[in-house]
Design a protein around this motif. Structure first.
Motif, PDB file in Angstrom:
ATOM      1  N   ARG A  16      -0.832  -9.187  -6.316  1.00 27.27           N
ATOM      2  CA  ARG A  16       0.739  -9.171  -6.845  1.00 27.27           C
ATOM      3  C   ARG A  16       1.202  -7.828  -7.032  1.00 27.27           C
ATOM      4  O   ARG A  16       2.249  -7.265  -6.491  1.00 27.27           O
ATOM      5  CB  ARG A  16       0.828  -9.703  -8.287  1.00 27.27           C
ATOM      6  N   ARG A  17       0.183  -6.681  -7.483  1.00 29.70           N
ATOM      7  CA  ARG A  17       0.676  -5.393  -7.460  1.00 29.70           C
ATOM      8  C   ARG A  17       0.912  -4.874  -5.951  1.00 29.70           C
ATOM      9  O   ARG A  17       1.957  -4.117  -5.818  1.00 29.70           O
ATOM     10  CB  ARG A  17      -0.387  -4.667  -8.147  1.00 29.70           C
ATOM     11  N   LEU A  18       0.128  -5.144  -5.269  1.00 29.22           N
ATOM     12  CA  LEU A  18       0.063  -4.610  -3.721  1.00 29.22           C
ATOM     13  C   LEU A  18       1.287  -5.305  -3.093  1.00 29.22           C
ATOM     14  O   LEU A  18       1.718  -4.585  -2.097  1.00 29.22           O
ATOM     15  CB  LEU A  18      -1.204  -4.843  -2.992  1.00 29.22           C
ATOM     16  N   ARG A  19       1.751  -6.651  -3.286  1.00 25.64           N
ATOM     17  CA  ARG A  19       2.895  -6.988  -2.556  1.00 25.64           C
ATOM     18  C   ARG A  19       4.013  -6.187  -3.128  1.00 25.64           C
ATOM     19  O   ARG A  19       5.075  -6.046  -2.386  1.00 25.64           O
ATOM     20  CB  ARG A  19       3.071  -8.571  -3.295  1.00 25.64           C
ATOM     21  N   ARG A  20       4.186  -5.954  -4.300  1.00 26.91           N
ATOM     22  CA  ARG A  20       5.181  -5.211  -4.851  1.00 26.91           C
ATOM     23  C   ARG A  20       5.342  -3.919  -4.272  1.00 26.91           C
ATOM     24  O   ARG A  20       6.079  -3.196  -3.816  1.00 26.91           O
ATOM     25  CB  ARG A  20       5.194  -4.973  -6.793  1.00 26.91           C
ATOM     26  N   ALA A  21       3.970  -3.099  -4.253  1.00 21.24           N
ATOM     27  CA  ALA A  21       3.878  -1.832  -3.617  1.00 21.24           C
ATOM     28  C   ALA A  21       4.401  -1.831  -2.068  1.00 21.24           C
ATOM     29  O   ALA A  21       5.109  -1.085  -1.565  1.00 21.24           O
ATOM     30  CB  ALA A  21       2.406  -1.249  -3.607  1.00 21.24           C
ATOM     31  N   TYR A  22       4.152  -2.870  -1.449  1.00 21.94           N
ATOM     32  CA  TYR A  22       4.543  -3.154   0.052  1.00 21.94           C
ATOM     33  C   TYR A  22       6.109  -3.008   0.222  1.00 21.94           C
ATOM     34  O   TYR A  22       6.651  -2.269   0.829  1.00 21.94           O
ATOM     35  CB  TYR A  22       3.866  -4.343   0.609  1.00 21.94           C
ATOM     36  N   GLU A  23       6.855  -3.755  -0.821  1.00 15.55           N
ATOM     37  CA  GLU A  23       8.192  -3.976  -0.736  1.00 15.55           C
ATOM     38  C   GLU A  23       8.735  -2.976  -1.174  1.00 15.55           C
ATOM     39  O   GLU A  23       9.940  -2.564  -0.474  1.00 15.55           O
ATOM     40  CB  GLU A  23       8.508  -5.370  -1.791  1.00 15.55           C
ATOM     41  N   ALA A  24       8.264  -2.109  -2.269  1.00 16.92           N
ATOM     42  CA  ALA A  24       8.855  -0.798  -2.375  1.00 16.92           C
ATOM     43  C   ALA A  24       9.092   0.119  -1.313  1.00 16.92           C
ATOM     44  O   ALA A  24       9.632   0.696  -1.046  1.00 16.92           O
ATOM     45  CB  ALA A  24       8.302  -0.435  -3.879  1.00 16.92           C
ATOM     46  N   GLU A  25       7.556   0.206  -0.803  1.00 19.85           N
ATOM     47  CA  GLU A  25       7.497   1.070   0.363  1.00 19.85           C
ATOM     48  C   GLU A  25       8.212   0.815   1.557  1.00 19.85           C
ATOM     49  O   GLU A  25       8.725   1.748   2.246  1.00 19.85           O
ATOM     50  CB  GLU A  25       6.007   1.112   0.575  1.00 19.85           C
ATOM     51  N   MET A  26       8.392  -0.395   1.964  1.00 20.60           N
ATOM     52  CA  MET A  26       9.033  -0.806   3.228  1.00 20.60           C
ATOM     53  C   MET A  26      10.611  -0.915   2.768  1.00 20.60           C
ATOM     54  O   MET A  26      11.232  -1.113   3.834  1.00 20.60           O
ATOM     55  CB  MET A  26       8.307  -1.910   3.733  1.00 20.60           C
TER      56      MET A  26
ATOM     57  N   VAL B  91      -1.621  -4.362   4.291  1.00 21.26           N
ATOM     58  CA  VAL B  91      -1.129  -3.135   4.556  1.00 21.26           C
ATOM     59  C   VAL B  91      -0.910  -2.053   3.555  1.00 21.26           C
ATOM     60  O   VAL B  91      -1.129  -0.926   3.428  1.00 21.26           O
ATOM     61  CB  VAL B  91       0.304  -3.443   5.154  1.00 21.26           C
ATOM     62  N   ALA B  92      -0.465  -2.544   2.410  1.00 22.86           N
ATOM     63  CA  ALA B  92      -0.184  -1.731   0.989  1.00 22.86           C
ATOM     64  C   ALA B  92      -1.555  -1.307   0.726  1.00 22.86           C
ATOM     65  O   ALA B  92      -1.489  -0.061   0.505  1.00 22.86           O
ATOM     66  CB  ALA B  92       0.486  -2.463   0.078  1.00 22.86           C
ATOM     67  N   LEU B  93      -2.530  -1.984   0.652  1.00 27.43           N
ATOM     68  CA  LEU B  93      -4.091  -1.497   0.495  1.00 27.43           C
ATOM     69  C   LEU B  93      -4.353  -0.530   0.984  1.00 27.43           C
ATOM     70  O   LEU B  93      -4.770   0.675   0.659  1.00 27.43           O
ATOM     71  CB  LEU B  93      -4.867  -2.588   0.455  1.00 27.43           C
TER      72      LEU B  93
ATOM     73  N   ILE C 219      -5.224   3.427   0.355  1.00 26.14           N
ATOM     74  CA  ILE C 219      -6.479   4.174   0.522  1.00 26.14           C
ATOM     75  C   ILE C 219      -6.333   5.394   1.550  1.00 26.14           C
ATOM     76  O   ILE C 219      -7.072   6.338   1.308  1.00 26.14           O
ATOM     77  CB  ILE C 219      -7.668   3.128   1.229  1.00 26.14           C
ATOM     78  N   ALA C 220      -5.509   5.200   2.640  1.00 25.08           N
ATOM     79  CA  ALA C 220      -5.573   6.396   3.345  1.00 25.08           C
ATOM     80  C   ALA C 220      -4.640   7.512   2.814  1.00 25.08           C
ATOM     81  O   ALA C 220      -5.034   8.567   3.192  1.00 25.08           O
ATOM     82  CB  ALA C 220      -4.385   5.715   4.642  1.00 25.08           C
ATOM     83  N   ARG C 221      -3.751   7.281   1.891  1.00 23.64           N
ATOM     84  CA  ARG C 221      -3.241   8.580   1.446  1.00 23.64           C
ATOM     85  C   ARG C 221      -4.062   9.167   0.442  1.00 23.64           C
ATOM     86  O   ARG C 221      -4.337  10.320   0.391  1.00 23.64           O
ATOM     87  CB  ARG C 221      -2.046   7.876   0.451  1.00 23.64           C
TER      88      ARG C 221
END
Length: 319
Positions: free
Chosen positions: A307-317, A204-206, A210-212
């Motif tokens: 790992r980077r994208l998991r952190r991005a997901y948690e920050a975004e959500m 989801v974070a990836l 990409i969408a942004r």
């Protein structure tokens, strides 16, 4: 009180002969085999595809088999296949079987034998990356897995930057979809839709990322990134194969790390090449593996980016 020294030292009045040094057993430090060169692998596959295309005729079956036998042994290709669960022998046998069974049809993303070989060999990078990941075997496992999140729950909270549609589950739903396509044939991509509206958090974070980037790189009014397939069960993968789709086994989709992104539909907006370059740029950085499947491109997340994208997901959500 005097505390005796822990060091043996020499005591007064005694002559001490130094002990012979203790021999230590030498242990060899285990070394991991070097990671396969994916640029070399992709280049070798591209060269192979040229030769497969030259032997596309029905009378060339034996020549194609000899070609596959020979080229899959090349170090650049063999290094990747050896790192997959099937190994090079299993990969060779599976590919030859896929080629023998191949029948072109409108549903398959493999328009010809060359496309079939490309899709199979490039998707082996996914399998190599995630060889230790468990497979979602059944539809029930996908629906119940805590590793996956519900996209609809996120969409209703405006937390998704990409779009998708679900497969109609009823006769009424399929009829409504057919009518909408007749009235507005180009309003949305021509896709069956998601069987499962669930995805890994990192994926989801990836896709949001990409969408942004896609939105920032295209003119105002360009539709959002469109996803046509996400996680699948092995049960569903075999269902797709029976329907004629080029659904490879094993697959990154059945591990939850692969997605399909619509490409062809964006031609009408003049931004297909923009999206293609965004995806290929991420492949060059090692973040994803990309496979051109015609109407849609297959994209698989690399373990190094997890790992980077998991952190991005948690920050975004806000988790």
């Amino acid at each position: 009180m005097r505390v005796p020294s822990r060091s043996p030292g020499q005591r007064p009045g005694f002559s001490v002969t130094p002990a012979a040094p203790t021999r230590r057993r030498a242990f060899a430090t285990p070394t991991r085999p070097a990671a396969p060169d994916l640029d070399a692998y992709r280049a070798a596959v591209a060269d192979l595809l040229v030769e497969v295309g030259a032997l596309a005729g029905e009378s060339c079956t034996s020549a194609r088999q000899m070609l596959i036998d020979d080229r899959l042994r090349e170090p650049a290709i063999a290094s990747v296949l050896e790192a997959t669960p099937q190994g090079p022998v299993g990969a060779r046998e599976t590919l030859l079987l896929e080629m023998a069974r191949y029948q072109p049809n409108a549903r398959s993303s493999a328009a010809d034998l060359t496309a079939l070989v490309r899709i199979y060999l490039l998707s082996r990078i996914d399998v190599m990356w995630w060889r230790d990941a468990p497979t979602f075997l059944t539809d029930a496992q996908v629906d119940a897995s805590p590793e996956l999140v519900d996209l609809e729950w996120l969409r209703r909270r405006d937390l998704l930057r990409f779009r998708y549609t679900e497969q109609p589950r009823t006769l009424l739903g399929r009829g409504t979809r057919a009518v909408r396509r007749r009235l507005l044939p180009a309003a949305t991509p021509r896709t069956a839709g998601l069987r499962f509206r669930r995805a890994r958090r990192e994926v989801v974070a990836l896709l949001n990322d990409i969408a942004r980037q896609f939105a920032a790189s295209t003119p105002p009014g360009t539709p959002s990134l469109w996803v046509t397939s996400l996680v699948r069960s092995a049960e569903h993968q075999h269902r797709l194969r029976r329907l004629g789709y080029a659904a490879m086994v094993p697959s990154g989709h059945c591990l939850g790390w692969a997605v399909d992104v619509e490409m062809e539909w964006f031609d009408r907006f003049g931004v297909r090449d923009t999206l293609a370059e965004l995806l290929l740029a991420r492949q060059r950085t090692g973040e994803v593996n990309v496979v051109d499947e015609g109407q849609a491109w297959h994209v698989c997340l690399a373990p190094a980016a997890r790992r980077r994208l998991r952190r991005a997901y948690e920050a975004e959500m806000g988790v």
